[in-house]
Scaffold this active site. Structure first.
Site, PDB file in Angstrom:
ATOM      1  N   SER A  59       0.849  -1.190   0.000  1.00  0.00           N
ATOM      2  CA  SER A  59       0.000   0.000   0.000  1.00  0.00           C
ATOM      3  C   SER A  59       0.881   1.235   0.000  1.00  0.00           C
ATOM      4  O   SER A  59       1.989   1.220   0.561  1.00  0.00           O
ATOM      5  CB  SER A  59      -0.888   0.027   1.254  1.00  0.00           C
ATOM      6  OG  SER A  59      -1.546   1.271   1.383  1.00  0.00           O
ATOM      7  N   TYR A 115      -1.498   0.081  10.252  1.00  0.00           N
ATOM      8  CA  TYR A 115      -1.584  -0.562   8.934  1.00  0.00           C
ATOM      9  C   TYR A 115      -0.378  -0.193   8.077  1.00  0.00           C
ATOM     10  O   TYR A 115       0.227  -1.045   7.421  1.00  0.00           O
ATOM     11  CB  TYR A 115      -2.884  -0.112   8.263  1.00  0.00           C
ATOM     12  CG  TYR A 115      -3.040  -0.486   6.813  1.00  0.00           C
ATOM     13  CD1 TYR A 115      -3.248  -1.800   6.429  1.00  0.00           C
ATOM     14  CD2 TYR A 115      -3.013   0.500   5.820  1.00  0.00           C
ATOM     15  CE1 TYR A 115      -3.420  -2.138   5.083  1.00  0.00           C
ATOM     16  CE2 TYR A 115      -3.194   0.173   4.485  1.00  0.00           C
ATOM     17  CZ  TYR A 115      -3.392  -1.142   4.119  1.00  0.00           C
ATOM     18  OH  TYR A 115      -3.558  -1.463   2.797  1.00  0.00           O
TER      19      TYR A 115
END
Length: 253
Positions: free
Chosen positions: A148, A162
């Site tokens: 990501s 995250y």
């Protein structure tokens, strides 16, 4: 013309929705058989299987909890499915956890996040490498980790936890590319930015894309299929000299 090997299959974790489902469909169009995992939504997994079969490819879907499941047994199940040799792994399954600042996170949240986003991902890489390694009698292959842009941007004020897990994925990708390259295995990552999937609503922020899309130079959010096309290119022989790369799919953000 397809680019896949009709006697080979690709494992896609988290293959019933979003980027995983799009990857399965594009991989089938490219000529690969598919082995998918999904957590609980069998109807969504069945829809992906149907789409794969409509492309003339074979597919299986296995319910699997990335937080608690036995990865070795999972790959043994795929070995027995009659899909051919393992050609590739797409490590797509993952969670964001709830939107929290650093001072709000707790250990239980981190334990769950890291088991799914790092530990299980790494164990899937291990099992795939054992099967694909030319040093162990395999034919080589490719691994693509879905990271990501948060891993580089840091996720401050939203998903710092995250982002940290995806930073680990980035490091693992680079290290594994160097370690496995001599065994015929290419390892790469893609780093999606703001993509139209269910992940935002699942984290409790269904309006997130609308709020943040103004910061994307291309002026829009991306589609899961746009990420899938890059993933399948990395699986294919068209990217035969690409390893250790991390491709940002983020509209310039």
């Amino acid at each position: 013309m397809t680019s896949g090997d009709q006697d080979a299959y690709v494992v896609v974790t988290g293959g019933s929705r979003g980027i995983g489902a799009a990857t399965a469909r594009v991989a089938a169009q490219a000529g690969y058989n598919l082995a998918l995992t999904y957590k609980s939504n069998q109807s969504a997994a069945d829809a992906v299987i149907q789409a794969v079969e409509e492309e003339g490819r074979r597919a299986v879907a296995q319910p699997f909890d990335m937080a608690t499941g036995n990865v070795e047994e999972l790959f043994q199940t795929f070995d027995a499915a009659g899909l051919g040799r393992l050609h590739g792994l797409v490590n797509n399954a993952g969670i964001t956890g709830p939107i929290k600042c650093l001072t709000e996170i707790d250990q239980a949240m981190l334990d769950d996040l890291f088991r799914i986003n790092i530990t299980s991902l790494m164990l899937c890489m291990k099992e795939a490498a054992l099967r694909m390694s030319t040093a162990r009698g395999g034919a080589g292959g490719a691994i693509v980790n879905v990271s990501s842009r948060a891993g580089q941007l840091g996720g401050a004020g939203e998903w710092i936890h995250y982002a940290a897990s995806k930073g680990a994925v980035d490091t693992l990708t680079e290290g594994a590319a160097k370690e496995l390259g001599g065994e015929g295995i290419r390892v790469n990552a893609v780093s999606p930015g703001l993509i139209e999937t269910e992940i935002h609503a699942a984290a409790g922020a269904p309006e997130r894309l609308e709020k943040m899309v103004g910061g994307v130079p291309l002026g829009r959010a991306g589609a899961a299929e746009e990420v899938a096309e890059a993933i399948v290119w990395l699986l294919s022989g068209k990217s035969s000299y690409v390893s250790g790369a991390n491709i940002a799919i983020s509209g310039g953000r």
